[in-house]
Design a protein around this motif. Structure first.
Motif, PDB file in Angstrom:
ATOM      1  N   LEU A  88     -62.799 -48.187 -11.779  1.00  0.00           N
ATOM      2  CA  LEU A  88     -61.591 -47.881 -11.014  1.00  0.00           C
ATOM      3  C   LEU A  88     -61.888 -48.272  -9.560  1.00  0.00           C
ATOM      4  N   GLN A  89     -61.370 -49.415  -9.179  1.00  0.00           N
ATOM      5  CA  GLN A  89     -61.510 -49.878  -7.801  1.00  0.00           C
ATOM      6  C   GLN A  89     -60.416 -49.226  -6.973  1.00  0.00           C
ATOM      7  N   MET A  90     -60.823 -48.532  -5.926  1.00  0.00           N
ATOM      8  CA  MET A  90     -59.861 -47.808  -5.100  1.00  0.00           C
ATOM      9  C   MET A  90     -59.933 -48.346  -3.679  1.00  0.00           C
ATOM     10  N   ASN A  91     -58.836 -48.897  -3.225  1.00  0.00           N
ATOM     11  CA  ASN A  91     -58.754 -49.464  -1.884  1.00  0.00           C
ATOM     12  C   ASN A  91     -57.763 -48.684  -1.025  1.00  0.00           C
ATOM     13  N   ASN A  92     -57.887 -48.870   0.278  1.00  0.00           N
ATOM     14  CA  ASN A  92     -56.986 -48.198   1.219  1.00  0.00           C
ATOM     15  C   ASN A  92     -56.876 -46.707   0.907  1.00  0.00           C
ATOM     16  N   LEU A  93     -58.007 -46.076   0.786  1.00  0.00           N
ATOM     17  CA  LEU A  93     -58.036 -44.666   0.399  1.00  0.00           C
ATOM     18  C   LEU A  93     -57.437 -43.782   1.483  1.00  0.00           C
ATOM     19  N   LYS A  94     -56.819 -42.710   1.027  1.00  0.00           N
ATOM     20  CA  LYS A  94     -56.155 -41.761   1.905  1.00  0.00           C
ATOM     21  C   LYS A  94     -56.750 -40.377   1.693  1.00  0.00           C
ATOM     22  N   PRO A  95     -56.641 -39.495   2.673  1.00  0.00           N
ATOM     23  CA  PRO A  95     -57.153 -38.130   2.478  1.00  0.00           C
ATOM     24  C   PRO A  95     -56.574 -37.457   1.232  1.00  0.00           C
ATOM     25  N   ASP A  96     -55.341 -37.773   0.879  1.00  0.00           N
ATOM     26  CA  ASP A  96     -54.739 -37.182  -0.323  1.00  0.00           C
ATOM     27  C   ASP A  96     -55.400 -37.658  -1.611  1.00  0.00           C
ATOM     28  N   ASP A  97     -56.235 -38.677  -1.534  1.00  0.00           N
ATOM     29  CA  ASP A  97     -56.958 -39.141  -2.716  1.00  0.00           C
ATOM     30  C   ASP A  97     -58.201 -38.296  -2.985  1.00  0.00           C
ATOM     31  N   THR A  98     -58.528 -37.391  -2.099  1.00  0.00           N
ATOM     32  CA  THR A  98     -59.684 -36.517  -2.281  1.00  0.00           C
ATOM     33  C   THR A  98     -59.516 -35.683  -3.542  1.00  0.00           C
ATOM     34  N   ALA A  99     -60.508 -35.778  -4.437  1.00  0.00           N
ATOM     35  CA  ALA A  99     -60.421 -35.081  -5.723  1.00  0.00           C
ATOM     36  C   ALA A  99     -61.695 -35.359  -6.514  1.00  0.00           C
ATOM     37  N   VAL A 100     -61.834 -34.637  -7.604  1.00  0.00           N
ATOM     38  CA  VAL A 100     -62.830 -34.987  -8.614  1.00  0.00           C
ATOM     39  C   VAL A 100     -62.153 -35.932  -9.593  1.00  0.00           C
ATOM     40  N   TYR A 101     -62.750 -37.094  -9.770  1.00  0.00           N
ATOM     41  CA  TYR A 101     -62.202 -38.109 -10.657  1.00  0.00           C
ATOM     42  C   TYR A 101     -62.983 -38.102 -11.973  1.00  0.00           C
ATOM     43  N   SER A 102     -62.236 -38.066 -13.063  1.00  0.00           N
ATOM     44  CA  SER A 102     -62.853 -38.045 -14.383  1.00  0.00           C
ATOM     45  C   SER A 102     -62.267 -39.138 -15.245  1.00  0.00           C
ATOM     46  N   CYS A 103     -63.122 -39.727 -16.075  1.00  0.00           N
ATOM     47  CA  CYS A 103     -62.598 -40.642 -17.081  1.00  0.00           C
ATOM     48  C   CYS A 103     -62.533 -39.901 -18.417  1.00  0.00           C
ATOM     49  N   ALA A 104     -61.618 -40.349 -19.247  1.00  0.00           N
ATOM     50  CA  ALA A 104     -61.394 -39.717 -20.535  1.00  0.00           C
ATOM     51  C   ALA A 104     -61.114 -40.792 -21.566  1.00  0.00           C
TER      52      ALA A 104
END
Length: 128
Positions: free
Chosen positions: A81-97
Motif C-alpha cells: 500500500l503506497q501512501m502519498n501526500n499523507l495527512k494527519p487524518d491518515d494516522t491509524a493502525v493499518y492492517s491487511c486482511a
C-alpha cells in the motif's frame, strides 16, 4: 489461519509518503483477496483499499483514491500500500486482511466481516 505480516509503518510529516507491506505465503497470495483497513484511536475500523486474487483488480475508498496505490508482487508474495501526500487524518493502525475465493465486486471487499484472517497491524503517524 493464513500468515499476514505488515511492515512499513512509522512517523512521517504531512505531505510525506510511506509504503506498507503485507507479506504472506504463496498459497495465500495466489488464492486470497487482500484488503487494507485502518483504525484510528477511538474510532471504528475503516476499509482503505483492496486487490482481488484472480484478476488483480483494485478498489479504493474515497479517502484513499488518488493518494494511495495497492499493488502486489508475486515474486515476494507481498501486497503493498503506497501512501502519498499523507495527512494527519491518515494516522491509524493499518492492517491487511485476507479472504479466500473469487471476488471481483467491490462491495464485499469493503466489508471487514468478509475477511477471514488479519495481520497484527502497523502504526502510521502523520504529524502536521
Amino acid at each position: 489461519q493464513v500468515p499476514l505480516v505488515e511492515s512499513g509503518g512509522g512517523l512521517v510529516q504531512a505531505g510525506g509518503s510511506l509504503r506498507l507491506s503485507c507479506a504472506t505465503s504463496e498459497q495465500t497470495f495466489l488464492n486470497y483477496n487482500i484488503g487494507w483497513f485502518r483504525q484510528a484511536p477511538g474510532k471504528e475500523r475503516k476499509w482503505v483499499a483492496a486487490i482481488t486474487a484472480k484478476s488483480g483488480r483494485t478498489y479504493y475508498s474515497d479517502a484513499a483514491r488518488g493518494r494511495f496505490t495497492i499493488s502486489r508482487d508475486s515474486a515476494r508474495n507481498t501486497v503493498y500500500l503506497q501512501m502519498n501526500n499523507l495527512k494527519p487524518d491518515d494516522t491509524a493502525v493499518y492492517s491487511c486482511a485476507a479472504v479466500l475465493g473469487t471476488i471481483e465486486d467491490e462491495a464485499p471487499l469493503r466489508d471487514s466481516g468478509w475477511y477471514d484472517d488479519w495481520g497484527q497491524g502497523t502504526q502510521v503517524i502523520v504529524s502536521s
